[in-house]
Design a protein around this motif. Structure first.
Motif, PDB file in Angstrom:
ATOM      1  N   ALA A   1      13.623  -1.012 -35.338  1.00 20.49           N
ATOM      2  CA  ALA A   1      12.873  -1.289 -34.107  1.00 20.49           C
ATOM      3  C   ALA A   1      13.140  -2.714 -33.629  1.00 20.49           C
ATOM      4  O   ALA A   1      13.309  -2.950 -32.424  1.00 20.49           O
ATOM      5  N   ALA A   2      13.212  -3.666 -34.555  1.00 20.77           N
ATOM      6  CA  ALA A   2      13.471  -5.054 -34.164  1.00 20.77           C
ATOM      7  C   ALA A   2      14.887  -5.207 -33.609  1.00 20.77           C
ATOM      8  O   ALA A   2      15.093  -5.908 -32.603  1.00 20.77           O
TER       9      ALA A   2
ATOM     10  N   SER B   1      15.068  -3.596 -30.174  1.00 23.14           N
ATOM     11  CA  SER B   1      14.382  -4.402 -29.168  1.00 23.14           C
ATOM     12  C   SER B   1      15.207  -5.624 -28.786  1.00 23.14           C
ATOM     13  O   SER B   1      15.256  -5.996 -27.614  1.00 23.14           O
TER      14      SER B   1
ATOM     15  N   ILE C   1      18.036  -4.313 -26.494  1.00 20.19           N
ATOM     16  CA  ILE C   1      17.543  -3.947 -25.161  1.00 20.19           C
ATOM     17  C   ILE C   1      17.195  -5.200 -24.366  1.00 20.19           C
ATOM     18  O   ILE C   1      17.516  -5.311 -23.174  1.00 20.19           O
ATOM     19  N   GLU C   2      16.552  -6.158 -25.028  1.00 28.00           N
ATOM     20  CA  GLU C   2      16.171  -7.387 -24.336  1.00 28.00           C
ATOM     21  C   GLU C   2      17.406  -8.174 -23.884  1.00 28.00           C
ATOM     22  O   GLU C   2      17.393  -8.838 -22.845  1.00 28.00           O
TER      23      GLU C   2
ATOM     24  N   LYS D   1       9.699  -6.878 -22.347  1.00 28.14           N
ATOM     25  CA  LYS D   1       9.162  -7.566 -23.534  1.00 28.14           C
ATOM     26  C   LYS D   1       7.838  -6.927 -23.971  1.00 28.14           C
ATOM     27  O   LYS D   1       7.568  -6.770 -25.154  1.00 28.14           O
TER      28      LYS D   1
ATOM     29  N   ILE E   1       8.637  -3.560 -25.602  1.00 30.22           N
ATOM     30  CA  ILE E   1       9.280  -3.780 -26.903  1.00 30.22           C
ATOM     31  C   ILE E   1       8.239  -4.215 -27.939  1.00 30.22           C
ATOM     32  O   ILE E   1       8.213  -3.710 -29.060  1.00 30.22           O
ATOM     33  N   SER E   2       7.379  -5.138 -27.570  1.00 29.64           N
ATOM     34  CA  SER E   2       6.339  -5.580 -28.522  1.00 29.64           C
ATOM     35  C   SER E   2       5.378  -4.443 -28.841  1.00 29.64           C
ATOM     36  O   SER E   2       4.908  -4.311 -29.977  1.00 29.64           O
TER      37      SER E   2
ATOM     38  N   SER F   1       6.210  -1.252 -28.936  1.00 30.68           N
ATOM     39  CA  SER F   1       6.904  -0.336 -29.853  1.00 30.68           C
ATOM     40  C   SER F   1       6.951  -0.900 -31.271  1.00 30.68           C
ATOM     41  O   SER F   1       6.809  -0.163 -32.249  1.00 30.68           O
ATOM     42  N   ILE F   2       7.120  -2.214 -31.410  1.00 31.17           N
ATOM     43  CA  ILE F   2       7.101  -2.815 -32.749  1.00 31.17           C
ATOM     44  C   ILE F   2       5.700  -2.726 -33.351  1.00 31.17           C
ATOM     45  O   ILE F   2       5.542  -2.458 -34.541  1.00 31.17           O
TER      46      ILE F   2
END
Length: 150
Positions: A14-15, A18, A21-22, A38, A41-42, A44-45
């Motif tokens: 996941a990290a 992310s 993607i970022e 962002k 992504i945060s 999903s983490i």
């Protein structure tokens, strides 16, 4: 151990996803897309971090059943066990009365039936039945029946 490995692998995945993607989202678009990405992504983490709690929550009913079984195993259904517990309680009440009223341990006999305590106390000048009854009610929350003997 395999569950921990799986959790760590999913967290790393996941990290990494992310970060990838970022990196592809442009910085200077007019709509603030980077800010929303962002956030997603945060989120999903965070969901990845909380995933083990979901498996724990599904296991809670089974754990509750085990706890109920263990508590039932320690219940005082055996009359012999209940008598031992009641005699220990009576002993502690008798010791507290001896300490409070400066009596000899051999001068106080106590029996507890689960609701009230029955006390036989060697008569002492200045000691009244009401003093002992009030003390046991205040200290132990138990009703006492007191008999004096000579």
């Amino acid at each position: 151990m395999d569950e921990i490995k799986g959790f760590i692998i999913s967290l790393i995945t996941a990290a990494a996803a992310s970060a990838l993607i970022e990196g592809f989202v442009p910085d200077s678009d007019g709509h603030g897309l980077k800010k929303y990405m962002k956030y997603l992504i945060s989120l999903s983490i965070l969901v990845t971090l909380l995933a083990p709690l979901r498996s724990l929550a599904s296991a809670l009913p089974a754990l509750a059943d085990k706890v109920d079984d263990n508590v039932a195993a320690f219940a005082y259904e055996d009359s012999d066990s209940a008598l031992r517990v009641n005699s220990i309680i009576a002993l502690h009440i008798a010791e507290a009365i001896c300490d409070k009223f400066s009596l000899e341990y051999s001068d106080v006999g106590a029996e507890y039936d689960g609701e009230r305590v029955y006390l036989e106390i060697k008569r002492k000048f200045g000691l009244f039945e009401s003093d002992v009854v009030d003390y046991t009610a205040a200290k132990f929350g138990v009703e006492a029946e007191v008999k004096f003997y000579e």
